[in-house]
Scaffold this motif. Structure first.
Motif, PDB file in Angstrom:
ATOM      1  N   GLY A 111      29.689   1.955  19.543  1.00 15.26           N
ATOM      2  CA  GLY A 111      29.959   0.497  19.793  1.00 15.26           C
ATOM      3  C   GLY A 111      29.340  -0.157  20.999  1.00 15.26           C
ATOM      4  N   ALA A 112      28.606   0.543  21.609  1.00 17.46           N
ATOM      5  CA  ALA A 112      27.798  -0.235  22.704  1.00 17.46           C
ATOM      6  C   ALA A 112      26.967  -1.378  22.656  1.00 17.46           C
ATOM      7  CB  ALA A 112      27.150   0.798  23.640  1.00 17.46           C
ATOM      8  N   GLY A 113      26.501  -1.207  21.513  1.00 17.97           N
ATOM      9  CA  GLY A 113      25.324  -2.293  21.179  1.00 17.97           C
ATOM     10  C   GLY A 113      25.410  -3.027  19.883  1.00 17.97           C
ATOM     11  N   ASP A 114      26.990  -2.637  19.104  1.00 17.47           N
ATOM     12  CA  ASP A 114      27.049  -3.161  17.916  1.00 17.47           C
ATOM     13  C   ASP A 114      27.112  -4.834  17.909  1.00 17.47           C
ATOM     14  OD1 ASP A 114      27.368  -0.917  16.572  1.00 17.47           O
ATOM     15  OD2 ASP A 114      29.424  -0.784  16.951  1.00 17.47           O
ATOM     16  N   ARG A 115      26.687  -5.548  17.009  1.00 18.14           N
ATOM     17  CA  ARG A 115      26.858  -6.972  16.825  1.00 18.14           C
ATOM     18  C   ARG A 115      26.978  -7.227  15.423  1.00 18.14           C
ATOM     19  NH1 ARG A 115      21.599  -7.250  19.652  1.00 18.14           N
ATOM     20  NH2 ARG A 115      20.792  -8.531  17.895  1.00 18.14           N
ATOM     21  N   PRO A 116      27.360  -8.343  15.125  1.00 18.03           N
ATOM     22  CA  PRO A 116      27.818  -8.588  13.669  1.00 18.03           C
ATOM     23  C   PRO A 116      26.520  -8.538  12.951  1.00 18.03           C
ATOM     24  CG  PRO A 116      28.725 -10.183  14.942  1.00 18.03           C
ATOM     25  CD  PRO A 116      27.902  -9.393  15.914  1.00 18.03           C
ATOM     26  N   GLY A 117      26.511  -7.533  11.720  1.00 19.53           N
ATOM     27  CA  GLY A 117      25.445  -7.322  10.846  1.00 19.53           C
ATOM     28  C   GLY A 117      24.449  -6.122  11.444  1.00 19.53           C
ATOM     29  N   ALA A 165      -1.264  -1.314   6.475  1.00 22.07           N
ATOM     30  CA  ALA A 165       0.003  -1.246   5.531  1.00 22.07           C
ATOM     31  C   ALA A 165       0.983   0.147   6.158  1.00 22.07           C
ATOM     32  CB  ALA A 165      -0.502  -0.944   4.061  1.00 22.07           C
ATOM     33  N   VAL A 166       0.141   1.079   6.337  1.00 18.45           N
ATOM     34  CA  VAL A 166       0.800   2.622   6.862  1.00 18.45           C
ATOM     35  C   VAL A 166       1.555   2.250   8.048  1.00 18.45           C
ATOM     36  CG1 VAL A 166       0.509   4.832   7.611  1.00 18.45           C
ATOM     37  CG2 VAL A 166      -0.969   3.926   5.658  1.00 18.45           C
ATOM     38  N   VAL A 167       0.928   1.631   9.077  1.00 20.18           N
ATOM     39  CA  VAL A 167       1.784   0.967  10.338  1.00 20.18           C
ATOM     40  C   VAL A 167       2.748   0.541   9.982  1.00 20.18           C
ATOM     41  CG1 VAL A 167       1.514  -0.169  12.520  1.00 20.18           C
ATOM     42  CG2 VAL A 167      -0.488   1.537  11.565  1.00 20.18           C
ATOM     43  N   MET A 168       2.682  -0.598   9.204  1.00 20.28           N
ATOM     44  CA  MET A 168       3.870  -1.648   8.787  1.00 20.28           C
ATOM     45  C   MET A 168       5.069  -0.798   7.925  1.00 20.28           C
ATOM     46  SD  MET A 168       3.201  -4.323  10.152  1.00 20.28           S
ATOM     47  CE  MET A 168       2.048  -5.336  10.590  1.00 20.28           C
ATOM     48  N   ALA A 169       4.375   0.097   7.171  1.00 20.70           N
ATOM     49  CA  ALA A 169       5.636   0.911   6.420  1.00 20.70           C
ATOM     50  C   ALA A 169       6.498   1.971   7.349  1.00 20.70           C
ATOM     51  CB  ALA A 169       4.743   1.841   5.495  1.00 20.70           C
ATOM     52  N   ILE A 170       5.778   2.501   8.489  1.00 22.29           N
ATOM     53  CA  ILE A 170       6.369   3.463   9.451  1.00 22.29           C
ATOM     54  C   ILE A 170       7.188   2.532  10.454  1.00 22.29           C
ATOM     55  CG2 ILE A 170       6.216   4.934  11.334  1.00 22.29           C
ATOM     56  CD1 ILE A 170       3.363   5.898  10.144  1.00 22.29           C
ATOM     57  N   THR A 171       6.751   1.627  10.765  1.00 16.41           N
ATOM     58  CA  THR A 171       7.615   0.641  11.656  1.00 16.41           C
ATOM     59  C   THR A 171       8.872  -0.096  10.790  1.00 16.41           C
ATOM     60  OG1 THR A 171       5.604  -0.238  12.718  1.00 16.41           O
ATOM     61  CG2 THR A 171       7.629  -1.237  13.160  1.00 16.41           C
ATOM     62  N   GLY A 172       8.601  -0.322   9.878  1.00 20.83           N
ATOM     63  CA  GLY A 172       9.653  -0.887   8.986  1.00 20.83           C
ATOM     64  C   GLY A 172      10.798   0.005   8.711  1.00 20.83           C
ATOM     65  N   TRP A 217      20.545 -15.155   8.657  1.00 26.14           N
ATOM     66  CA  TRP A 217      20.639 -15.196   7.540  1.00 26.14           C
ATOM     67  C   TRP A 217      21.536 -14.094   6.786  1.00 26.14           C
ATOM     68  CZ3 TRP A 217      15.362 -15.588   8.854  1.00 26.14           C
ATOM     69  CH2 TRP A 217      14.687 -16.854   8.988  1.00 26.14           C
ATOM     70  N   LYS A 218      22.303 -13.238   7.663  1.00 24.64           N
ATOM     71  CA  LYS A 218      23.127 -12.275   7.456  1.00 24.64           C
ATOM     72  C   LYS A 218      22.615 -11.329   6.537  1.00 24.64           C
ATOM     73  CE  LYS A 218      25.956 -14.909   9.835  1.00 24.64           C
ATOM     74  NZ  LYS A 218      26.184 -14.271  11.218  1.00 24.64           N
ATOM     75  N   TRP A 219      21.425 -10.858   6.546  1.00 18.96           N
ATOM     76  CA  TRP A 219      20.673  -9.827   5.754  1.00 18.96           C
ATOM     77  C   TRP A 219      21.028  -8.610   6.134  1.00 18.96           C
ATOM     78  CZ3 TRP A 219      15.137 -12.070   5.866  1.00 18.96           C
ATOM     79  CH2 TRP A 219      14.953 -13.283   4.963  1.00 18.96           C
ATOM     80  N   SER A 220      21.024  -7.516   5.293  1.00 19.51           N
ATOM     81  CA  SER A 220      21.263  -6.447   5.826  1.00 19.51           C
ATOM     82  C   SER A 220      20.040  -5.606   6.729  1.00 19.51           C
ATOM     83  CB  SER A 220      21.382  -5.166   4.627  1.00 19.51           C
ATOM     84  OG  SER A 220      20.072  -4.938   3.993  1.00 19.51           O
ATOM     85  N   ARG A 221      20.183  -4.734   7.470  1.00 17.12           N
ATOM     86  CA  ARG A 221      18.991  -4.302   8.234  1.00 17.12           C
ATOM     87  C   ARG A 221      17.873  -3.800   7.404  1.00 17.12           C
ATOM     88  NH1 ARG A 221      17.226  -2.643  13.332  1.00 17.12           N
ATOM     89  NH2 ARG A 221      18.917  -3.598  14.455  1.00 17.12           N
ATOM     90  N   LYS A 222      18.208  -3.116   6.353  1.00 22.21           N
ATOM     91  CA  LYS A 222      17.063  -2.591   5.632  1.00 22.21           C
ATOM     92  C   LYS A 222      16.405  -3.648   4.790  1.00 22.21           C
ATOM     93  CE  LYS A 222      16.172   0.656   1.799  1.00 22.21           C
ATOM     94  NZ  LYS A 222      16.996   1.650   0.745  1.00 22.21           N
ATOM     95  N   LYS A 223      17.098  -4.565   4.371  1.00 23.54           N
ATOM     96  CA  LYS A 223      16.406  -5.717   3.796  1.00 23.54           C
ATOM     97  C   LYS A 223      15.670  -6.557   4.571  1.00 23.54           C
ATOM     98  CE  LYS A 223      17.342  -9.969   1.371  1.00 23.54           C
ATOM     99  NZ  LYS A 223      18.504 -10.798   0.844  1.00 23.54           N
ATOM    100  N   ALA A 248      14.173  -5.434   7.634  1.00 24.35           N
ATOM    101  CA  ALA A 248      13.143  -4.688   8.057  1.00 24.35           C
ATOM    102  C   ALA A 248      11.897  -4.653   6.801  1.00 24.35           C
ATOM    103  CB  ALA A 248      13.462  -3.322   8.332  1.00 24.35           C
ATOM    104  N   ILE A 249      12.279  -4.652   5.546  1.00 25.45           N
ATOM    105  CA  ILE A 249      11.224  -4.437   4.443  1.00 25.45           C
ATOM    106  C   ILE A 249      10.642  -5.892   4.369  1.00 25.45           C
ATOM    107  CG2 ILE A 249      10.890  -4.251   1.785  1.00 25.45           C
ATOM    108  CD1 ILE A 249      13.334  -2.265   1.875  1.00 25.45           C
ATOM    109  N   ILE A 250      11.530  -6.967   4.354  1.00 24.89           N
ATOM    110  CA  ILE A 250      10.948  -8.409   4.153  1.00 24.89           C
ATOM    111  C   ILE A 250       9.816  -8.788   5.284  1.00 24.89           C
ATOM    112  CG2 ILE A 250      11.461 -10.971   4.268  1.00 24.89           C
ATOM    113  CD1 ILE A 250      13.849 -10.068   2.764  1.00 24.89           C
ATOM    114  N   LEU A 251      10.470  -8.346   6.595  1.00 25.49           N
ATOM    115  CA  LEU A 251       9.432  -8.728   7.803  1.00 25.49           C
ATOM    116  C   LEU A 251       8.303  -7.965   7.931  1.00 25.49           C
ATOM    117  CD1 LEU A 251      12.215  -9.982  10.373  1.00 25.49           C
ATOM    118  CD2 LEU A 251      10.691 -11.536   8.651  1.00 25.49           C
TER     119      LEU A 251
END
Length: 462
Positions: A10-16, A161-168, A346-352, A354-357
């Motif tokens: 909970g130390a760094g929790d924020r909405p979403g 693309a490999v770097v972006m995949a690992i980072t995402g 935009w209230k997106w999920s973290r996974k969504k 990360a993939i989009i950006l």
């Protein structure tokens, strides 16, 4: 995080956010991972050697204390106080909309940097594989032509693309389970590799000449330009002005000492850069290579040196593994800045998110990958304001947007936010010194850095 889970929940929790924040140790490691990037691994040793060795190193430490530390602490304090992304945190602490728009500058900066930073990070991964495989072990190879041929082709797109995949992927796992765990594994490994390479470099025949080049004070080489170079690097080396430390600060526990954390982060950044110099210059001098800056040093001179070294394929591979780790830990912090913003906006999920950006950052980086100066890349002859697309992105972010972002942080903390000292845990003389630096000294020096970077201040000799 054995023994810390109950504290960090909970130390760094924020909405979403969908996860916990950093543990105390995890935050420091992640922040060091952010600051120890590709530029530190070869730029810092080079500029130190060219500006008086140990004399410049001492000057850099002074600049780090006067400029780097106050702004680093300010960014982290805003993040923890605002408990949001790099834009909303400024609004949350003042309730004034114009600060939200100012905060967007750092988010845009981080996204633009990520697009071409992923390209350079991809180069390190390609060279790591090439080194371990022995493909770079031919002493008769034209290493300059080899690099330009690779950078001018289409393979950099694959590695980007490999770097972006690992980072995402790391960011999608969350703050505690992804970013913190990633840095807890890689940063200690980074230090071990660095020390192994340092021992190997210092035991090479003729290595002491390189160490002397790096460490012997030559105060005659210090001038006004040296001061501005040291100031600029003290700012850039800590990833300031692009929202990384502010965003990471928003995940920090309330009982963590930000002052002590700032000292630990700056100290870690300084240590890694210093040891990197003891890897690079002894190696370059031992094999008669001419020390040069940037791309030429890392991707041309050093591979040629490793090719002449016993077990050079191994040590060369370890060196580029080191660069890849530095690139990836920084990439994670850079992409997290726009990810945090998009999740909350935009209230997106973290996974969504990360993939989009990560995908958009890759696409934005394609023109940079195909426009490296000096290559035969498809876009290498396309100049905008006299620069290739790659150089334009680098120049506009590093020398224009980042100083503007840093200036915003100093003015916000020094003038607009009245409770900065309380959040930072500073009182008395230390607080007054911090405020004096943020209100008067840092803004002036940032403006000077900016003017020097864009060529308005010129110290060329007649």
């Amino acid at each position: 995080m054995k023994g810390m889970d109950n504290k960090s929940v909970g130390a760094g929790d924020r909405p979403g956010q969908g996860g916990t924040g950093f543990s105390k140790k995890g935050f420091i490691l992640a922040a060091i991972g952010s600051s120890v990037g590709l530029g530190n691994m070869w730029k810092f040793p080079y500029i130190t050697g060219e500006n008086g060795g140990a004399a410049f190193f001492l000057l850099f430490i002074i600049c780090l204390v006067v400029v780097g530390l106050p702004i680093l602490l300010a960014e982290m304090t805003i993040g923890r106080g605002g408990r949001s992304n790099a834009s909303a945190s400024l609004f949350n602490l003042t309730n004034k909309k114009h600060w939200k728009w100012f905060g967007l500058i750092s988010i845009v900066t981080a996204f633009l940097i990520m697009s071409y930073y992923g390209v350079v990070a991809g180069w390190t991964m390609h060279y790591m594989i090439q080194s371990f495989s022995g493909a770079l072990s031919d002493v008769n190879m034209d290493y300059a032509a080899a690099f330009l041929g690779f950078a001018g082709g289409y393979m950099p797109l694959f590695w980007s693309a490999v770097v972006m995949a690992i980072t995402g992927f790391v960011i999608a796992k969350g703050v505690s389970s992804g970013i913190e765990k990633f840095n807890k594994i890689l940063i200690p490994g980074f230090l071990i590799l660095l020390l192994i390479l340092m021992v190997r470099a210092l035991t090479l025949p003729g290595a002491m000449e390189g160490a002397e080049f790096f460490l012997k004070p030559d105060f005659s080489k210090l001038n006004e330009e040296s001061v501005l170079i040291a100031l600029g690097h003290s700012f850039f080396s800590l990833s300031l002005g692009m929202g990384c430390m502010l965003t990471y600060g928003s995940y920090v526990q309330k009982d963590q000492s930000l002052g002590k954390a700032s000292l630990a982060i700056a100290g870690g950044d300084l240590l890694y850069a210093f040891v990197a110099g003891l890897v690079i210059f002894p190696t370059v001098f031992a094999y008669g290579m001419e020390p040069s800056s940037g791309v030429g040093l890392a991707f041309i001179a050093l591979p040629a040196a490793f090719a002449q070294m016993p077990l050079g394929f191994l040590f060369g591979g370890l060196f580029f593994l080191l660069l890849a780790i530095a690139a990836l830990t920084s990439a994670v912090s850079i992409l997290e800045v726009p990810v945090a913003y998009a999740m909350e906006q935009w209230k997106w999920s973290r996974k969504k998110t990360a993939i989009i950006l990560a995908s958009f950052a890759f696409l934005l980086g394609v023109p940079s990958a195909l426009s490296v100066e000096g290559t035969s890349g498809p876009l290498s002859n396309l100049l905008i304001f006299g620069k290739t697309i790659f150089d334009l992105f680098d120049f506009s972010t590093s020398y224009i947007l980042m100083p503007i972002g840093g200036l915003i942080i100093t003015l916000f903390t020094g003038y607009a936010w009245k409770r900065a000292g309380e959040e930072a845990g500073l009182t008395g003389g230390i607080y007054r010194t911090w405020m004096f630096l943020l209100r008067y000294v840092c803004p002036l020096l940032i403006i000077l850095i900016f003017l020097y970077s864009v060529g308005v201040l010129d110290f060329g000799t007649d």
